[in-house]
Design a protein around this motif. Sequence first.
Motif, mmCIF file in Angstrom:
data_model
loop_
_atom_site.group_PDB
_atom_site.id
_atom_site.type_symbol
_atom_site.label_atom_id
_atom_site.label_comp_id
_atom_site.label_asym_id
_atom_site.label_seq_id
_atom_site.Cartn_x
_atom_site.Cartn_y
_atom_site.Cartn_z
ATOM 1 N N SER A 1 -11.784 -76.816 -17.237
ATOM 2 C CA SER A 1 -10.435 -76.395 -17.619
ATOM 3 C C SER A 1 -9.598 -77.600 -18.013
ATOM 4 C CB SER A 1 -9.774 -75.626 -16.478
ATOM 5 O OG SER A 1 -9.358 -76.522 -15.470
ATOM 6 N N PHE B 1 0.195 -80.230 -15.109
ATOM 7 C CA PHE B 1 -0.962 -79.332 -15.088
ATOM 8 C C PHE B 1 -1.641 -79.377 -13.721
ATOM 9 C CE2 PHE B 1 -5.590 -78.902 -15.693
ATOM 10 C CZ PHE B 1 -5.643 -77.591 -16.126
ATOM 11 N N ASP C 1 -1.328 -75.848 -12.003
ATOM 12 C CA ASP C 1 -2.504 -75.018 -12.234
ATOM 13 C C ASP C 1 -3.078 -74.574 -10.883
ATOM 14 O OD1 ASP C 1 -4.599 -74.153 -14.325
ATOM 15 O OD2 ASP C 1 -5.786 -75.070 -12.736
#
Lengths: 162, 389
Positions: free
Chosen positions: A17, A51, A55
């Motif tokens: 990812s 992020f 995330d």
Amino acid sequence: MESMENMTRRERMNLDSLGERFGMEVATAWDAGGDLSLTVHRDLLIPLMRFLKEDEAWDCNLLVDLCGVDYLPMTPRFGVVYHLCSLRHGRRLRVKVALPEDDPVADSCVSLWPGADWMERECHDLFGIVFRGHPDLRRILLPPDFVGHPLRKDFPLEGLAG
Amino acid sequence: MSATTMEINLGPHHPSTHGVLRVVLELDGETVVNAHPDIGFLHRGIEKLAEYRTYHQFIVLSDRLDYLAALSNNLAYVTTIEKLMGIEVPRRALYVRVALAELQRIASHLFWLGTHAHDLGAMTPLFYALREREAIMDIFESLTGSRLTPSYLRIGGLAADIDGDFIAAVQAFTASFATRVAEYETLLTENPIWRARTRGVGVLTADECLALGVTGPMLRSAGCDWDIRKAYPYSAYEEFHFEIPTGRQGDVYDRYLVRIREMGESARIVDQAVAGLPEGPWVAAEARTAFPDKERVATDIAAMIRHFGLVMEGFNAPPGEVYHAVESPRGELGFYVISNGGPRPWRLRVRPPSFVNLQGLVAMLRGRLLSDAVAVIGAIDIVLAEVDR
């Protein structure tokens, strides 16, 4: 690399990812202790940090530490090293960013983790690294009229700068 | 500052700041409008000094970071270097380290309890807390030769094996300690003055703690059971049974309760460590970092050369970087070491729990009364030598 083989499937998916999001801009490596280390260009530092913090799969909610490094005589000369931790996943992570000698500027993480405030001030105090966007970038350990940045390699152990 | 507020100095020379901490308080009457902590009075450049010392020489400097928990610092530092070098430490050394680290946690919490209660006007607990702390200091002095700066751990093991009366002394201490903790509680836990001074004061929620990087008893008092001894066991902590005490409110009172219960858990761990102490070597003798036996230094030329080399030149660590953290009495104490392959660290960074936890001070003081400032500063449990390094 042993620690790479020991990676769980979940962690591999996490790295995928990361790759999807940042492509080749983030370099990964494992250190002697088996911790993951990410190296990123300073322009992408804040997007990467956001992020990693937001995330779900990374969830790095704790900025454990932030410190400067002087790699003199190598170029780029300076580095800032961030240690992150995810309490939920029980994972530690290191993020490194390199800064050139003539422009040692990185973006501030205070908006993501308020705790970065004093750490960035200390790094500024001892290395002369500038954190863009920091609300109050002053010296913290040394007196305001101190000249030089003692943790730089060209600062003498005894005596003063210059 | 506005026309209705005034600024006063709290510290740097004030007993309730526990060292040389200066806080400039902006007051509206007795209410704190804002606070500006001023630190650095005790900065000695320990991270700079480390770059000019061999790996062994830094052990004595690590004592001088958090002088109320020197063995925790020793442990954090030597385990970092062992991780960098890939050294496996004998189990006997691991168990002794755990026993010492937990005794140190009790001693540190006792000192905190006595001085903190004293700050808030309760004179009596200080005498009881220091009485028990003194017993631990005696154990340290008899084992290591020093009360505050033991420098007893070595990279790869211990400086020496434990001596004859260590186990008996530790067991004598732990046997009576549970009743001692109960005594402290009779003085404070239900005491209406103590409760009035501490409950609802200096609240930090778990989310606020994490945003600021605050760890240790402060984070646990807000209900988060984060403890590195459980999350990332080091030094064989996974072999011991203990609970992680947590609070709910995240106020000064819950920090008191968490530390009181942690002392009981630490005593349990110490008991298990000395009862199950494995036989065998106390230092990884084959490791490049280990000093040869003193007797052999005097009789064996190879051992003497090796001893001389370790003292004069040190040993080379493999190039690389490593971060390792332990749960010190104050929170996450970490060391980040970068090696370029030489006998000295290229960069040694201390991740100090006191420095990071102190950042919570301003948020805890705003809007509170001046008298709460003393309670709040005390409950963080800072050691300025570690804040300033």
